[in-house]
Scaffold this motif. Sequence first.
Motif, short mmCIF file in Angstrom:
data_model
loop_
_atom_site.label_atom_id
_atom_site.label_comp_id
_atom_site.label_asym_id
_atom_site.label_seq_id
_atom_site.Cartn_x
_atom_site.Cartn_y
_atom_site.Cartn_z
N TRP B 450 0.82 -1.20 0.00
CA TRP B 450 0.00 0.00 0.00
C TRP B 450 0.86 1.26 0.00
O TRP B 450 1.98 1.26 0.49
CB TRP B 450 -0.94 0.00 1.23
N LEU B 451 0.25 2.26 -0.49
CA LEU B 451 0.95 3.55 -0.54
C LEU B 451 0.00 4.60 -0.03
O LEU B 451 -1.18 4.61 -0.38
CB LEU B 451 1.34 3.87 -2.00
N VAL B 452 0.49 5.46 0.82
CA VAL B 452 -0.34 6.56 1.28
C VAL B 452 0.29 7.86 0.80
O VAL B 452 1.49 8.02 0.75
CB VAL B 452 -0.49 6.53 2.82
N SER B 453 -0.61 8.77 0.39
CA SER B 453 -0.11 10.07 -0.07
C SER B 453 -0.95 11.17 0.52
O SER B 453 -2.18 11.04 0.61
CB SER B 453 -0.14 10.13 -1.60
N GLY B 454 -0.31 12.24 0.91
CA GLY B 454 -1.02 13.39 1.46
C GLY B 454 -0.79 14.60 0.61
O GLY B 454 0.32 14.85 0.14
N SER B 455 -1.91 15.32 0.39
CA SER B 455 -1.82 16.41 -0.58
C SER B 455 -2.35 17.70 0.00
O SER B 455 -2.97 17.71 1.06
CB SER B 455 -2.60 16.00 -1.83
N ASP B 456 -2.08 18.80 -0.75
CA ASP B 456 -2.56 20.11 -0.31
C ASP B 456 -4.06 20.27 -0.47
O ASP B 456 -4.63 21.25 0.00
CB ASP B 456 -1.85 21.21 -1.13
N ASP B 457 -4.69 19.33 -1.19
CA ASP B 457 -6.15 19.42 -1.34
C ASP B 457 -6.87 18.76 -0.16
O ASP B 457 -8.04 18.35 -0.28
CB ASP B 457 -6.59 18.81 -2.68
N CYS B 458 -6.17 18.64 0.99
CA CYS B 458 -6.73 18.14 2.25
C CYS B 458 -7.14 16.68 2.17
O CYS B 458 -8.05 16.24 2.90
CB CYS B 458 -7.92 18.97 2.72
N MET B 459 -6.59 15.96 1.27
CA MET B 459 -6.96 14.57 1.10
C MET B 459 -5.78 13.67 1.44
O MET B 459 -4.63 14.02 1.16
CB MET B 459 -7.36 14.28 -0.36
N VAL B 460 -6.11 12.56 2.00
CA VAL B 460 -5.12 11.50 2.15
C VAL B 460 -5.64 10.32 1.36
O VAL B 460 -6.79 9.93 1.54
CB VAL B 460 -4.94 11.12 3.64
N ARG B 461 -4.85 9.84 0.46
CA ARG B 461 -5.31 8.75 -0.38
C ARG B 461 -4.46 7.53 -0.13
O ARG B 461 -3.25 7.62 0.08
CB ARG B 461 -5.23 9.13 -1.87
N PHE B 462 -5.12 6.42 -0.18
CA PHE B 462 -4.44 5.14 -0.03
C PHE B 462 -4.51 4.41 -1.34
O PHE B 462 -5.58 4.31 -1.93
CB PHE B 462 -5.11 4.31 1.08
#
Lengths: 580, 770
Positions: B450-462
């Motif tokens: 799995w990979l988690v990413s955090g972005s400036d659009d207030c989202m954390v995606r897995f």
Amino acid sequence: MGGLQKKKYESGSATNYITRNKARKKLSLSLADFRRLCILKGIYPHEPKHKKKVNKGSTAPRTFYLLKDIRFLLHEPIVGKFREYKIFVRKLRKAYGKAEWSGVQRLKENKPGYKLDHIIKERYPTFIDALRDVDDALSMCFLFSTFARTGKCHVQTIQLCRRLTVEWMNYIIYSRSLRKVFLSIKGIYYQAEVLGQTITWIAPYQFAHDHPTDVDYRVMATFTELYTTLFGFVNFRLYQTLNLVYPPKLDGQGEMNLKSESDEDYALDSESYTEKLSALSASLARMVPLVEEEETALDHFPAEGEDLEKMETREKAELELDNQKKLFEGLKFFLNREVPRESLAFLLRCFGGQVSWDKSLCIGSTYDVTDETITHHIVDRPNIDKQYINRYYIQPQWVYDSVNAKIVLPVEEYFLGVTLPPHLSPFVHETEGDYVPPEKLKLMALQRGEKPNTEEEEEEEEEEDDDDEDDDDEEAEEEEAEEEANLAKMEQKRSQGKSLPVKVTPGKVKSENRMRVAEEEKAEEKRLAIMMMKKKEKYLYDKIMFGKKRNIREANKLAAKRKAHDEASKVDKKKKKTKS
Amino acid sequence: MSKLKSKKRNIEENEDEKLPIFDKDSSKDAHLDDNDEDEADLSDSEESVFSGLEESGSDSDEDDEEDEEEEDGSEEENSDVENKKKFSGDVQLSDKDVSKPKADGQNSKGMKKKNTKSALQGGGKESVVSDRDSGLKIPLQVDEYEHDTSDEEDIRNTVGNIPMEWYKDYPHIGYDLDGKKIFKPIRNKDELDEFLDKMENPDYWRTVQDKTTGTDIRLSDEQVDLVHRLQEGKFGDVNFNEYEPAYDFFSNEVMIHPVTNRPQDKRSFIPSLIEKEKVGKLVHAIKMGWIKPRRPKETTPIYYDLWAKEDPNSILGRHKMHVPAPKMRLPGHEESYNPPPEYLLSEEERLAWEQQDPEDRKLSFLPQKFACLRAVPAYSRFIHERFERCLDLYLCPRQRKMRVNVSPEDLIPKLPKPKDLQPFPTTQSLVYRGHTSLVRSISVSPSGQWLVSGSDDCMVRFWEVNTARCLKTVEVGGAVKAVAWNPNPSVCLVAVSYDDTVLLMNPGLGDRLVFNATDQLISSFEDPEEVKDQHVQWTVSEGEGHEQGHRLTLKHPKTVRQVTWHVKGDYLACVMPDNSSNLQVVIHQVSKRRTQNPFRKSKGLVQCVSFHPVRPYFFVATQRYVRVYNLIKQELTKKLLANCKWISSMAIHPGGDNVICGSYDCRLAWFDLDLSTKPYKVLRHHKKALRGVAYHRHYPLFASGSDDGSVIVCHGMVYNDLLQNPLIVPVKVLKGHTITHDLGVLDVTFHPTQPWVFSSGADGTVRLFT
């Protein structure tokens, strides 16, 4: 910690150098005298490695001399002569002021002078050293010998320069050591090989000079003073090596030939003699009567491998040289009156040709226009009225080009009224990647003995090569961009695939150029390796590569220009054809 | 001159013909007279006085001889001779002179003698005249011969040389020697008488009035003739031949007789003192070298064999430092009078050339083409160029410069081929799309699935790594600054930081047993008895948050920029960069929900922190230094100098002995902790600021992402042998991210097991290179 603190600038490079003003004070000379001394003794400023250290911490621009040099000047006897001269000038001024004319006379008679013999000997301990430095002396003397006999410098200097240059030219003719000539817009360059030294000089075209005002003739005169001394000794030695009489004398036969003609035209016998010498048409007298030409054949040594190859090339070069020396042998030239007589006579005689000119043009002509045996008539005008059938009428550039090409060129391109082929500099040696004008290629082919028709292909090939190199980097980038584009497409397809019914199409075999791939790999490897270079080396590498790229760019530019020009001329020709 | 000559001629003639012209009674007088006369004459002539004297001397000599012959010579004749001389000398005819002859006739004896002689000589004219003269002068004859000096001529009237008008009104016109009046002759002629006289008297024309005596004198024929002759500009003497041959007095012929009879002076026998003095001075001057003997002028220099005895070993030491002047550059094709067409400048090039400064020009001249050699003009800057060469020769500082003559290929270091260093990521294989703004941080689960990413659009995606599928999207309350997956494989927990909050999430991915165990672990926590006052508030999330996976919320006093886990997965370090406070780094213990502030003092703006993978060390990177703390001993063990302006990121080698630091000034510094506190190697591969660096956990690889949009993967081999330095070789430049807002790659991380690298970029994508 014992001992005193070491003071700054009291040892090392700071003490090895001395500024010009300090040097001047140390020698107690005026600036003009110091300058003259430096010129005569060959003392020049040195650029220190650490200028700030030498300058005692200051960064002000100063010229530095080596302290040793200045110390060496301290014991120069000529400095005393300078002082004597200064005193002489002072006395003379005083005598003039008091109107003591007899005193003036006496002072003038005892004007102090100096000789530069010892300086020459000291500056050039061996003869070869002197020969190496004779370039500038030659150019300067050739310039001074063309000055008008009024104004800028002493008449004696001009006459001496003329005498020395004539002697030099006679020597070159006699030793047949001229190698290259070049007609530039500045003057005529000559290159000779004397005792293994390559000597180049430039002679201005024969016109009156309009003397510029922003030139310090005193500096030039001082140089000329030195150069004439050097040049005279060099001439003497050179004449000695060839067993010629110095100062040069025409040999008995030549003198007889010339004597019969216009002896009465010249008032002074000495003057007419120098004129005859400068006509360059007669051979010189020898110390020892001429024995049969002893051919000094190269000794053959048993050699192997590389040495053998070297030997062979050397022999080949020797043979070529011999051929060049006898380039115009057996040909008989006649110079029309509008061509530069001295230059051409010098050149033709240097390569064994016989040359003559109109009797009224200059002393020393040996045969007439009407001579039936003349093979080449050099003319520099669009056409000539009376033409003889059994000789070529050619423009002077033919002689120069033939000398540079080391072969007697075909005369067709040099007939009267014909547009001349470009005159190329023989001093340019093209290395790989340099631009070579097509004329040169043609010439090279001629020298090799080929027929001139293959050059165009060669040229094109070269151009392609150049392009390839340039393109490499770009291509790599392009590929990557392509890949990305492919990926993007695939992604798109994939995202579309979510909504659309999934469809699998048979894949195509991507044909890969193996060579290409290998090349790319190499290029990338190189790029990565370059990344790992040290800063210093990287800087150097970048500099080298920049230079290389600039050269390539310039060569390409020239090639493009030529191409455009050729096309334009082709179009012109076609137009003419269609019109006619 | 001519006068003298004529005189001499006269003399000679006289000698020849034996004419008794010089018959004088007293030779002394005559001598004197002669002398006087001559001197008077000669004073205005150019001849030197000396020669004149000589001549007169000769005269006198002759006279002496003649005197002996003719003793009876009279005074009158002497005067006559004088007169003649006068006439011949002075052109002007004065009354005095005219009056002279009157006295001549006085002595008849002498006259006769003369007359006879002259008659003999040149036809009786003279005799007639003399007769007449004598006749005329008889009445005036007083005792004039008492004073025999012929100088005092007019002694009959003693008034002297005055204008005679003064006596106009008197009956007399002067006084004679006795002081008696001399009366005017009775003449009462008026104009008429004068006229009549003129008409009647045939001799009127030859009558002149003597002003001193007032008498009329009728001129004799001889006198008239003389007047005529003088008027015509001829010599007074008829017999004088002015064209006689001239003889040089001083000639080349050696005379046997001395010119004068005068004995030599005494001074000619004794040496002159003055001369001696002069000569002495000159000799002294010569001795002292003040005067030099005249040398013959040498205009032509003499040449000889200067190098006859040349000794190449006698080169002075000075020559070792000698830098020979470089030769003039040889001309190229463009300098030809007839160059190939491509070397001629086009119009623009020519303009550019003209606008350049002369020093900047590549060519010092404009290439030109001439149709024939005859058309080539003189080069106007020829003398200039020679002069400049002269200046260069004596004025230009020389320096020996070592020229690097290497082929550029030799400069490139020899590195092992990347092919031999495989495996490493080479191509971009997957792109994870979904974020709409920059992806600040990514993290891979310890399993690598799995990979988690955090972005400036207030989202954390897995994301699922292999398929690029977004499995889960969690919205949080702010721009996500950092995400970090717990490295402990038995715990499924992700730390997400936004604003001042750190969220511990359980994504609920992967093994069910694992994430359930994690949940249990969190819920099984019991509050300790004594509640400490902490900087951070721990709250358990419930409800909707719990549904989404939120488990724990940690409220920090300041914005959290970075979160990082300890390898064991229990400790979590957060960075709150703030220069002024000492609360920049906090370490949380999740199992005990405890927070501690390890540092009492701020040492600068903290950029990032990291735990040592095996030992209890803690790395804190401030702007320029990396400090290594020992957590157990609670002390500073090392301070690494990064040699860069601003550290942006840091990664620790899994071995723990090597650290890489990326910085905003494009540098990547590799520290070998065993070697030194300074970088072992500084790599400047990127063109722009580095944002993220990462080590691979197993493979000897590290990667760096930069603002230029590229990820560079390097082979960084660390050997177990302590003596062998790490080998660093760049193996691949990976490009894929597009640059947006001047930002390229923001974070890089490696797959835990595969040689794959993930990168997140400002273009909102996460990319996988395999």
